[in-house]
Design a protein around this motif. Structure first.
Motif, PDB file in Angstrom:
ATOM      1  N   CYS A   1       0.845  -1.198   0.000  1.00  0.00           N
ATOM      2  CA  CYS A   1       0.000   0.000   0.000  1.00  0.00           C
ATOM      3  C   CYS A   1       0.880   1.248   0.000  1.00  0.00           C
ATOM      4  CB  CYS A   1      -0.892  -0.002   1.236  1.00  0.00           C
ATOM      5  SG  CYS A   1      -1.972   1.439   1.355  1.00  0.00           S
ATOM      6  N   VAL A   2       0.535   2.221  -0.844  1.00  0.00           N
ATOM      7  CA  VAL A   2       1.310   3.470  -0.914  1.00  0.00           C
ATOM      8  C   VAL A   2       0.670   4.565  -0.063  1.00  0.00           C
ATOM      9  CG1 VAL A   2       2.260   2.939  -3.172  1.00  0.00           C
ATOM     10  CG2 VAL A   2       0.094   4.183  -3.028  1.00  0.00           C
ATOM     11  N   MET A   3      -0.405   4.216   0.637  1.00  0.00           N
ATOM     12  CA  MET A   3      -1.070   5.093   1.607  1.00  0.00           C
ATOM     13  C   MET A   3      -1.400   6.467   1.010  1.00  0.00           C
ATOM     14  SD  MET A   3       0.895   3.945   5.105  1.00  0.00           S
ATOM     15  CE  MET A   3       2.542   4.181   4.447  1.00  0.00           C
ATOM     16  N   GLY A   4      -0.845   7.535   1.571  1.00  0.00           N
ATOM     17  CA  GLY A   4      -1.208   8.884   1.148  1.00  0.00           C
ATOM     18  C   GLY A   4      -0.834   9.224  -0.271  1.00  0.00           C
ATOM     19  N   SER A   5       0.024   8.410  -0.897  1.00  0.00           N
ATOM     20  CA  SER A   5       0.439   8.662  -2.280  1.00  0.00           C
ATOM     21  C   SER A   5      -0.476   7.994  -3.298  1.00  0.00           C
ATOM     22  CB  SER A   5       1.878   8.163  -2.487  1.00  0.00           C
ATOM     23  OG  SER A   5       2.770   8.805  -1.595  1.00  0.00           O
ATOM     24  N   CYS A   6      -1.501   7.301  -2.812  1.00  0.00           N
ATOM     25  CA  CYS A   6      -2.388   6.573  -3.719  1.00  0.00           C
ATOM     26  C   CYS A   6      -3.180   7.550  -4.586  1.00  0.00           C
ATOM     27  CB  CYS A   6      -3.356   5.702  -2.915  1.00  0.00           C
ATOM     28  SG  CYS A   6      -4.427   4.680  -3.946  1.00  0.00           S
ATOM     29  N   PRO A   7      -3.221   7.323  -5.904  1.00  0.00           N
ATOM     30  CA  PRO A   7      -3.955   8.238  -6.792  1.00  0.00           C
ATOM     31  C   PRO A   7      -5.470   8.128  -6.656  1.00  0.00           C
ATOM     32  CG  PRO A   7      -3.113   6.375  -8.038  1.00  0.00           C
ATOM     33  CD  PRO A   7      -2.541   6.249  -6.659  1.00  0.00           C
TER      34      PRO A   7
END
Length: 462
Positions: free
Chosen positions: A95-101
């Motif tokens: 999971c890229v968390m806050g960087s998720c588009p």
């Protein structure tokens, strides 16, 4: 004490070796010890989540916590065939968390499991008040409140306030596990990724040549799903699914012709399992006749016309409940694509609509021929993820036809986006698949209503 320790050691060895021979030794040795030492009752964990208790009486079959009698054959299955079938790129997900588009905390409502609700209700202090004030109930289901279908705990940085304030232990099962899908079939478990997550979708695009499960040995903690315990039928379904996915990805026939063969095969399977319900081996107890699932290639060869979902059915599916005024708030991107289709096709006759739809899809494949591989991969992935639902409902036609329906609508949205923006990059494809899956693929009510429209075209009550 030495005997009990030896039993435990043998059982652990069997779990690692995964051998029927070792399990047989373990099974016999446990019963001998229990016979000699009746004051001891040995227990082991089995995949349904229960403990298996070996009776001190050698002549009794073991039972589990839910008091179901476990036969020797079932005991052997639990210990010899319990595997985890893991999607080939399952372990690569991060999971890229806050960087998720396209964050998973937006675009749908988040349902809470009973344990999480109980934990929130028991939490004291201001955090407890904070959690409870954010809950609502609808049709017996507890979920988070949220304006515009956004989780109330989503921060401006697109991070989870619950996890930041209270830790991962206070996340619901859905939030903790997503986009992972984990299903325990008792004899084995399967783990895959929902394509409603952009990162999972990116892994899907990067692994189109490796859409399969790999077998790993790993302990699992999640309970068994469903009620069916027919191991032979389950194994047949796994073999059928493998044959289907191989044909979809590699068969040289055009996809619409392949659809015809797949649907014909699905009808034959359903007839074999349901209509072929006859007594076997002279017994008065009826049993399902064994299907001839090796005929898949024959059904594909005999396909005489392409299966193409026409314009009027496509329009009916989109306007049933998929396209709604609230879609503009939930997913403006998907709303714009639907509006584009409705503006161009709404007033067309069936013939003109079919012609224009065919031309639109043809232009997509001329401009971006790689989309054919992606669409075949999407249908393959759908069956990998969803086909074993027929283990419970025997609805072969419904299962395969629904996968074709989703693939068709995804192809339509690819074409609409490409025509409107004159491009279709990997990021565009990922975004379209992600938002479509959240709206159509993983919304049971919407999927059911769309399939009801498709059934008219299939001409079957299935």
């Amino acid at each position: 004490r030495f005997a009990i320790s030896l039993i435990v050691g043998i059982n652990r060895l069997c779990a690692r070796k995964d051998s029927c021979r070792f399990n047989l030794i373990s099974f016999i040795f446990i019963h001998i010890v229990c016979f000699l030492y009746p004051q001891y009752v040995y227990s082991i964990m089995i995949p349904c989540g229960c403990k298996l208790f070996i009776h001190k009486n050698f002549n009794h079959n073991p039972t589990c916590d839910c008091h179901k009698t476990i036969s020797f054959a079932q005991y052997m299955c639990y210990n010899a065939f319990m595997k985890v079938h893991e999607l080939s790129f399952y372990s690569k997900f991060q999971c890229v968390m806050g960087s998720c588009p396209d964050t998973c905390c937006h675009g749908w409502q988040i349902v809470l499991d009973a344990d999480t609700v109980q934990k929130y209700m028991a939490k004291k202090g201001r955090y407890g008040i904070w959690l409870r004030s954010s809950l609502t109930r609808h049709n017996g289901t507890t979920m988070f409140k949220g304006s515009r279908r956004k989780c109330p705990f989503l921060s401006k940085d697109l991070l989870c306030k619950v996890q930041l304030s209270l830790g991962e232990d206070y996340l619901s099962d859905v939030c903790r596990i997503f986009p992972r899908q984990r299903i325990n079939y008792r004899y084995f478990a399967e783990e895959s990724l929902f394509l409603a997550c952009p990162q999972a979708c990116r892994l899907f695009l990067n692994n189109l040549d490796h859409l399969c499960y790999k077998t790993v040995d790993r302990n699992i903690s999640y309970a068994k799903s469903g009620t069916n315990d027919d191991a032979e039928y389950l194994q047949e379904l796994v073999e059928i699914r493998l044959a289907l996915t191989e044909q979809i990805m590699d068969h040289p026939l055009p996809r619409p012709m392949l659809y015809t063969g797949l649907l014909s095969y699905a009808k034959a399977l359903q007839q074999s399992y349901i209509a072929g319900y006859t007594p076997s081996n002279g017994s008065s107890r009826p049993d399902f006749s064994k299907p001839v699932h090796t005929n898949l290639a024959a059904h594909i060869r005999e396909a005489d016309a392409p299966f193409i979902i026409p314009h009027d059915i496509t329009y009916a599916m989109l306007t049933s409940s998929f396209y709604h005024i609230f879609l503009k708030t939930v997913s403006p991107f998907l709303y714009d694509l639907c509006r584009t289709y409705l503006k161009e096709f709404k007033w067309l006759t069936s013939a003109k609509g079919d012609a224009k739809l065919g031309m639109l899809l043809e232009q997509l494949h001329v401009r971006h021929p790689d989309t054919e591989r992606i669409l075949r991969g999407y249908l393959t992935y759908y069956l990998l993820e969803n086909f074993l639902t027929v283990y419970e409902d025997y609805s072969f036609l419904h299962n395969i036809a629904t996968g074709i329906m989703h693939t068709h609508l995804l192809e339509l949205f690819f074409a609409l986006y490409c025509e409107k923006n004159h491009r279709l990059t990997d990021d565009d494809i990922i975004r379209i698949i992600t938002v479509y899956n959240r709206r159509g693929r993983h919304n049971d009510e919407i999927e059911k209503e769309m399939y009801e429209k498709l059934k008219r075209f299939l001409g079957t009550p299935a």
